[in-house]
Design a protein around this motif. Structure first.
Motif, PDB file in Angstrom:
ATOM      1  N   LYS A   8       0.838  -1.209   0.000  1.00 58.96           N
ATOM      2  CA  LYS A   8       0.000   0.000   0.000  1.00 58.96           C
ATOM      3  C   LYS A   8       0.873   1.260   0.000  1.00 58.96           C
ATOM      4  CE  LYS A   8      -3.979   2.084   2.243  1.00 58.96           C
ATOM      5  NZ  LYS A   8      -4.845   2.139   3.415  1.00 58.96           N
ATOM      6  N   ASN A  36       4.076   1.268   2.594  1.00 55.09           N
ATOM      7  CA  ASN A  36       3.771   0.970   3.990  1.00 55.09           C
ATOM      8  C   ASN A  36       4.924   0.120   4.569  1.00 55.09           C
ATOM      9  OD1 ASN A  36       2.009   0.806   6.292  1.00 55.09           O
ATOM     10  ND2 ASN A  36       1.557  -1.296   5.678  1.00 55.09           N
ATOM     11  N   ASP A  39       4.709  -3.589   4.636  1.00 48.76           N
ATOM     12  CA  ASP A  39       4.652  -4.215   3.309  1.00 48.76           C
ATOM     13  C   ASP A  39       6.058  -4.373   2.727  1.00 48.76           C
ATOM     14  OD1 ASP A  39       2.084  -3.750   3.982  1.00 48.76           O
ATOM     15  OD2 ASP A  39       1.639  -2.351   2.374  1.00 48.76           O
ATOM     16  N   VAL A  61       1.165  -6.326  -5.572  1.00 50.66           N
ATOM     17  CA  VAL A  61      -0.138  -5.765  -5.961  1.00 50.66           C
ATOM     18  C   VAL A  61      -0.403  -4.514  -5.142  1.00 50.66           C
ATOM     19  CG1 VAL A  61      -2.638  -6.172  -5.990  1.00 50.66           C
ATOM     20  CG2 VAL A  61      -1.069  -8.058  -6.459  1.00 50.66           C
ATOM     21  N   GLN A 120      -0.556  -4.130   9.385  1.00 48.07           N
ATOM     22  CA  GLN A 120      -1.472  -2.990   9.311  1.00 48.07           C
ATOM     23  C   GLN A 120      -0.881  -1.921   8.414  1.00 48.07           C
ATOM     24  OE1 GLN A 120      -0.883  -2.352  13.581  1.00 48.07           O
ATOM     25  NE2 GLN A 120      -0.991  -0.172  13.166  1.00 48.07           N
ATOM     26  N   ASP A 124      -4.459   3.934   7.979  1.00 50.69           N
ATOM     27  CA  ASP A 124      -5.765   3.671   8.619  1.00 50.69           C
ATOM     28  C   ASP A 124      -5.633   2.835   9.891  1.00 50.69           C
ATOM     29  OD1 ASP A 124      -5.313   1.098   7.688  1.00 50.69           O
ATOM     30  OD2 ASP A 124      -6.848   1.172   6.133  1.00 50.69           O
ATOM     31  N   ASP A 125      -4.443   2.215  10.116  1.00 49.83           N
ATOM     32  CA  ASP A 125      -4.224   1.364  11.300  1.00 49.83           C
ATOM     33  C   ASP A 125      -5.356   0.339  11.468  1.00 49.83           C
ATOM     34  OD1 ASP A 125      -1.776   2.125  12.237  1.00 49.83           O
ATOM     35  OD2 ASP A 125      -2.542   3.626  13.620  1.00 49.83           O
ATOM     36  N   GLN A 128      -6.948  -5.257   9.319  1.00 45.07           N
ATOM     37  CA  GLN A 128      -8.118  -6.070   8.964  1.00 45.07           C
ATOM     38  C   GLN A 128      -7.940  -6.852   7.665  1.00 45.07           C
ATOM     39  OE1 GLN A 128     -11.298  -3.241   8.616  1.00 45.07           O
ATOM     40  NE2 GLN A 128     -11.348  -2.813  10.787  1.00 45.07           N
ATOM     41  N   THR A 129      -7.153  -6.287   6.717  1.00 46.80           N
ATOM     42  CA  THR A 129      -7.203  -6.820   5.351  1.00 46.80           C
ATOM     43  C   THR A 129      -6.774  -8.293   5.286  1.00 46.80           C
ATOM     44  OG1 THR A 129      -6.677  -4.587   4.642  1.00 46.80           O
ATOM     45  CG2 THR A 129      -6.573  -6.293   2.969  1.00 46.80           C
TER      46      THR A 129
HETATM   47  P1  AMP Z   1      -5.030  -2.601   6.924  1.00 44.62           P
HETATM   48  O1  AMP Z   1      -5.939  -3.767   7.146  1.00 44.62           O
HETATM   49  O2  AMP Z   1      -5.678  -1.465   6.163  1.00 44.62           O
HETATM   50  O3  AMP Z   1      -4.352  -2.144   8.183  1.00 44.62           O
HETATM   51  O4  AMP Z   1      -3.862  -3.105   5.927  1.00 44.62           O
HETATM   52  C1  AMP Z   1      -3.137  -4.305   6.166  1.00 44.62           C
HETATM   53  C2  AMP Z   1      -2.348  -4.678   4.937  1.00 44.62           C
HETATM   54  O5  AMP Z   1      -3.227  -4.905   3.831  1.00 44.62           O
HETATM   55  C3  AMP Z   1      -1.354  -3.637   4.415  1.00 44.62           C
HETATM   56  O6  AMP Z   1      -0.139  -3.689   5.148  1.00 44.62           O
HETATM   57  C4  AMP Z   1      -1.180  -4.095   2.973  1.00 44.62           C
HETATM   58  O7  AMP Z   1      -0.328  -5.223   2.881  1.00 44.62           O
HETATM   59  C5  AMP Z   1      -2.616  -4.539   2.599  1.00 44.62           C
HETATM   60  N1  AMP Z   1      -3.346  -3.423   1.993  1.00 44.62           N
HETATM   61  C6  AMP Z   1      -4.283  -2.626   2.567  1.00 44.62           C
HETATM   62  N2  AMP Z   1      -4.729  -1.689   1.698  1.00 44.62           N
HETATM   63  C7  AMP Z   1      -4.067  -1.898   0.536  1.00 44.62           C
HETATM   64  C8  AMP Z   1      -4.061  -1.261  -0.746  1.00 44.62           C
HETATM   65  N3  AMP Z   1      -4.845  -0.217  -1.022  1.00 44.62           N
HETATM   66  N4  AMP Z   1      -3.238  -1.759  -1.705  1.00 44.62           N
HETATM   67  C9  AMP Z   1      -2.439  -2.823  -1.436  1.00 44.62           C
HETATM   68  N5  AMP Z   1      -2.386  -3.453  -0.253  1.00 44.62           N
HETATM   69  C10 AMP Z   1      -3.183  -3.009   0.726  1.00 44.62           C
END
Ligand code: AMP
Length: 255
Positions: A8, A36, A39, A61, A120, A124-125, A128-129
């Motif tokens: 990200k 990030n 990442d 990606v 994370q 947005d911390d 979840q993804t």
């Molecule tokens: P989050 O759940 O938003 O804290 O993100 C956790 C992880 O999901 C990140 O460290 C990325 O590996 C992946 N991720 C979240 N948003 C994106 C995005 N827009 N593009 C690519 N990877 C993402």
């Protein structure tokens, strides 16, 4: 084995982010952006697995604006083999990211054995993804990974948990989210930046992948943390105790 890594584009972690005057969110205009940090650790781990002969191809990606191509080029310079940008101007929330990643994983033939994400995103911390993606795929998940050992189809992951470490065994395919201590990412070298320009970077859209990315959460308000009040000097212990008791009200007196 193929490894798919989600990267990200976020505000650089060294930048102090300010809240917009109307409290509607963070003001990110003209700020330095970067991959990030978690990442970057995921890419580094994938590259190390490839260097150790345990992976054949690494696909990076990213989902977001056209500028995410810069983030993907960094991933390619770090050692990814090819990249995919899902281009959209919409703010893409974790569930939509997980849905898009699922489509991309299912399109790959052969399918990736390992999918790596950060634990994370520092904007947005959400944290979840990775978990949502594991649920959508019906795959096991190893979150907060601080050590990864791949031996054929068997994987051992050490996880950082409250007060210690936990080591779990998995069979591929697997979703892993990375913690800070998994590795220290390498610096990008100039020759690798040049090579990265020639590596394939495909661009698609959420519409082409059949995913509705409209936000399902609304940000009601964002506030700066309260600034701390200045400290007070006291003359002696007696005065300190008085103030803690009567002003701060953090100690009570029992006879
Ligand atoms: P989050 O759940 O938003 O804290 O993100 C956790 C992880 O999901 C990140 O460290 C990325 O590996 C992946 N991720 C979240 N948003 C994106 C995005 N827009 N593009 C690519 N990877 C993402």
């Amino acid at each position: 084995m193929k490894i798919l890594v989600a990267v990200k584009r976020v505000v650089d972690f060294n930048v102090k982010v300010r809240v917009k005057a109307d409290g509607s969110g963070a003001d990110t205009a003209n700020l330095k952006m970067a991959m990030n940090p978690f990442d970057e650790i995921a890419i580094e781990e994938a590259v190390r697995l490839k260097e150790a002969g345990k992976a054949r191809e690494i696909i990076a990606v990213s989902i977001g604006s056209a500028q995410c191509q810069e983030t993907l080029r960094t991933a390619l310079a770090l050692g990814a083999d090819r990249a995919i940008l899902v281009e959209t101007q919409t703010e893409v929330q974790p569930l939509a990211v997980a849905r898009l990643l699922k489509v991309l994983i299912c399109r790959e033939l052969p399918a990736p054995g390992l999918v790596m994400l950060g634990k994370q995103a520092i904007d947005d911390d959400a944290n979840q993804t990775g978990q949502m993606l594991a649920a959508l795929m019906g795959w096991p998940q190893a979150t907060f990974a601080s050590k990864l050992v791949v031996d054929g189809l068997d994987v051992q992951v050490t996880r950082e948990i409250d007060g210690g470490l936990e080591t779990l065994g998995f069979k591929l395919p697997l979703i892993v989210t990375t913690d800070l201590r998994l590795n220290e990412p390498r610096y990008v070298s100039l020759p690798n930046i040049m090579k990265a320009k020639k590596k394939p970077l495909d661009i698609t859209t959420p519409e082409a992948l059949g995913i509705d990315v409209r936000p399902t959460l609304i940000t009601l308000k964002v506030e700066e943390p309260k600034t701390r009040a200045a400290g007070k000097r006291v003359a002696d212990v007696k005065e300190l105790v008085q103030k803690l008791r009567h002003e701060a009200k953090v100690i009570s007196w029992k006879r």
